[in-house]
Design an enzyme around this catalytic site. Structure first.
Site, PDB file in Angstrom:
ATOM      1  N   ASP A  60      22.707 -44.748 -25.222  1.00  0.00           N
ATOM      2  CA  ASP A  60      21.671 -45.474 -25.937  1.00  0.00           C
ATOM      3  C   ASP A  60      20.348 -45.456 -25.168  1.00  0.00           C
ATOM      4  O   ASP A  60      20.332 -45.764 -23.978  1.00  0.00           O
ATOM      5  CB  ASP A  60      22.131 -46.930 -26.137  1.00  0.00           C
ATOM      6  CG  ASP A  60      21.396 -47.593 -27.272  1.00  0.00           C
ATOM      7  OD1 ASP A  60      20.697 -46.889 -28.012  1.00  0.00           O
ATOM      8  OD2 ASP A  60      21.502 -48.817 -27.410  1.00  0.00           O
TER       9      ASP A  60
HETATM   10  C1  LIG Z   1      26.847 -30.960 -26.306  1.00  0.00           C
HETATM   11  C2  LIG Z   1      26.470 -32.367 -26.135  1.00  0.00           C
HETATM   12  C3  LIG Z   1      27.431 -33.273 -25.517  1.00  0.00           C
HETATM   13  C4  LIG Z   1      25.239 -32.750 -26.521  1.00  0.00           C
HETATM   14  C5  LIG Z   1      24.733 -34.142 -26.452  1.00  0.00           C
HETATM   15  C6  LIG Z   1      23.324 -34.201 -26.967  1.00  0.00           C
HETATM   16  C7  LIG Z   1      22.820 -35.614 -26.880  1.00  0.00           C
HETATM   17  C8  LIG Z   1      22.243 -36.070 -25.596  1.00  0.00           C
HETATM   18  C9  LIG Z   1      22.914 -36.408 -27.968  1.00  0.00           C
HETATM   19  C10 LIG Z   1      22.505 -37.832 -27.992  1.00  0.00           C
HETATM   20  C11 LIG Z   1      21.930 -38.185 -29.334  1.00  0.00           C
HETATM   21  C12 LIG Z   1      21.674 -39.642 -29.534  1.00  0.00           C
HETATM   22  C13 LIG Z   1      21.753 -40.080 -30.934  1.00  0.00           C
HETATM   23  C14 LIG Z   1      21.391 -40.513 -28.518  1.00  0.00           C
HETATM   24  C15 LIG Z   1      21.126 -41.966 -28.656  1.00  0.00           C
HETATM   25  O1  LIG Z   1      19.808 -42.318 -28.238  1.00  0.00           O
HETATM   26  P1  LIG Z   1      18.834 -42.928 -29.348  1.00  0.00           P
HETATM   27  O2  LIG Z   1      18.255 -41.784 -30.102  1.00  0.00           O
HETATM   28  O3  LIG Z   1      19.618 -43.896 -30.180  1.00  0.00           O
HETATM   29  O4  LIG Z   1      17.722 -43.643 -28.517  1.00  0.00           O
HETATM   30  P2  LIG Z   1      17.063 -45.068 -28.834  1.00  0.00           P
HETATM   31  O5  LIG Z   1      18.171 -46.072 -28.682  1.00  0.00           O
HETATM   32  O6  LIG Z   1      16.007 -45.211 -27.792  1.00  0.00           O
HETATM   33  O7  LIG Z   1      16.522 -45.026 -30.230  1.00  0.00           O
END
Ligand SMILES: CC(C)=CCC/C(C)=C/CC/C(C)=C/COP(=O)(O)OP(=O)(O)O
Length: 277
Positions: free
Chosen positions: A42
């Site tokens: 997160d």
């Molecule tokens: C192959 C592999 C394992 C790849 C992983 C790629 C990756 C890092 C995906 C995470 C995507 C995601 C929705 C993160 C949450 O942060 P958020 O977007 O919810 O951030 P916020 O809470 O600040 O809005």
């Protein structure tokens, strides 16, 4: 010449840091070491905003943090690491963001299979957990390829939850239980599945996460204390830990603190698991 000296010093410092970390892990492993750590990633977008980066850079930084953390976990002796990479609900985000994360996943899954990757260094079996049919086709194909390529690794396991929510997982499991019972019935038998034929063990066996033991520590970064529809079934007796750091900022100190707290409540968790409480 100056450049060579600089490289040598950087290498020496790197080795020293790595040695001290391993020593710290040795001390920590005098107590019980968690078998299964799960992470809700997160704060990638907030990290990007904080540092005036494009949103995508936040996810890239998040992937780098994941690689470092996996290294720490496997060095410490944690066998299972589960991450919430993308939920079914995340598909409702802006199409360009969904596309960006899918492209990033494709790139990184391919990277995971390279010789020098953490997966090869630590003998990691990679499993993708969730309703993979919902993934963009190239990502699904790459995920299946990665699972096949690492299927003989058994030193450590990485479970990547994509297109996953536990509510979907429970429905999927119930459907599979019914299908299994139906297929074991005789040809001319009525195909009605009596509800008492479905046992708890069957439901657990058919869960996507049925390949791993229950979680010991669930970490959700950015100070949020909600589960947000993640591993509802597998987290009844675990430590919930929510450091303030955004996901790309997570580091060694958080792992050490999480493990120390796990060790503090370990006797209580064990009693609960053995149903003595
Ligand atoms: C192959 C592999 C394992 C790849 C992983 C790629 C990756 C890092 C995906 C995470 C995507 C995601 C929705 C993160 C949450 O942060 P958020 O977007 O919810 O951030 P916020 O809470 O600040 O809005």
């Amino acid at each position: 010449m100056e450049n060579k000296e600089h490289t040598l010093v950087t290498r020496l410092v790197g080795s020293l840091v790595s040695y001290m970390r391993r020593f710290l892990f040795r001390v920590l492993s005098v107590g019980p070491v968690p078998n299964h750590l799960a992470f809700i990633l997160d704060g990638n977008r907030r990290y990007a905003k904080k540092w005036n980066l494009g949103e995508g850079m936040g996810h890239r930084a998040g992937f780098l943090a994941l690689m470092t953390l996996m290294k720490y976990c496997y060095e410490l002796g944690v066998k299972y690491v589960t991450i919430y990479a993308f939920s079914i609900d995340n598909f409702r985000r802006r199409p360009d963001e969904v596309q960006y994360v899918m492209d990033l996943m494709l790139e990184k899954i391919e990277g995971l299979l390279k010789e020098e990757s953490i997966v090869n260094q630590y003998g990691v079996k990679v499993l993708f957990i969730g309703n993979l049919k919902l993934l963009h086709e190239p990502v699904r194909i790459a995920a299946e390829k990665a699972m096949k390529a690492t299927s003989n690794n058994n030193q450590s396991i990485l479970l990547i939850c994509v297109a996953y929510t536990p509510t979907d997982e429970i429905v999927h499991s119930a459907q599979e239980c019914c299908d299994e019972i139906r297929s074991s019935m005789k040809v001319n038998e009525e195909k009605d599945v009596k509800s008492d034929l479905i046992k708890l063990g069957d439901i657990e066996r058919h869960m996507y996460m049925g390949v791993a033991p229950d979680v010991d520590i669930l970490v959700r970064t950015s100070g949020e204390t909600r589960l947000s529809n993640f591993l509802l079934w597998q987290t009844t007796d675990c430590l919930l830990y929510s450091p303030k750091a955004l996901w790309p900022e997570i580091g060694l100190r958080h792992i050490v603190w999480g493990v120390l707290n796990f060790q503090r409540i370990y006797p209580y968790l064990e009693k609960r698991r053995k149903k003595q409480l």
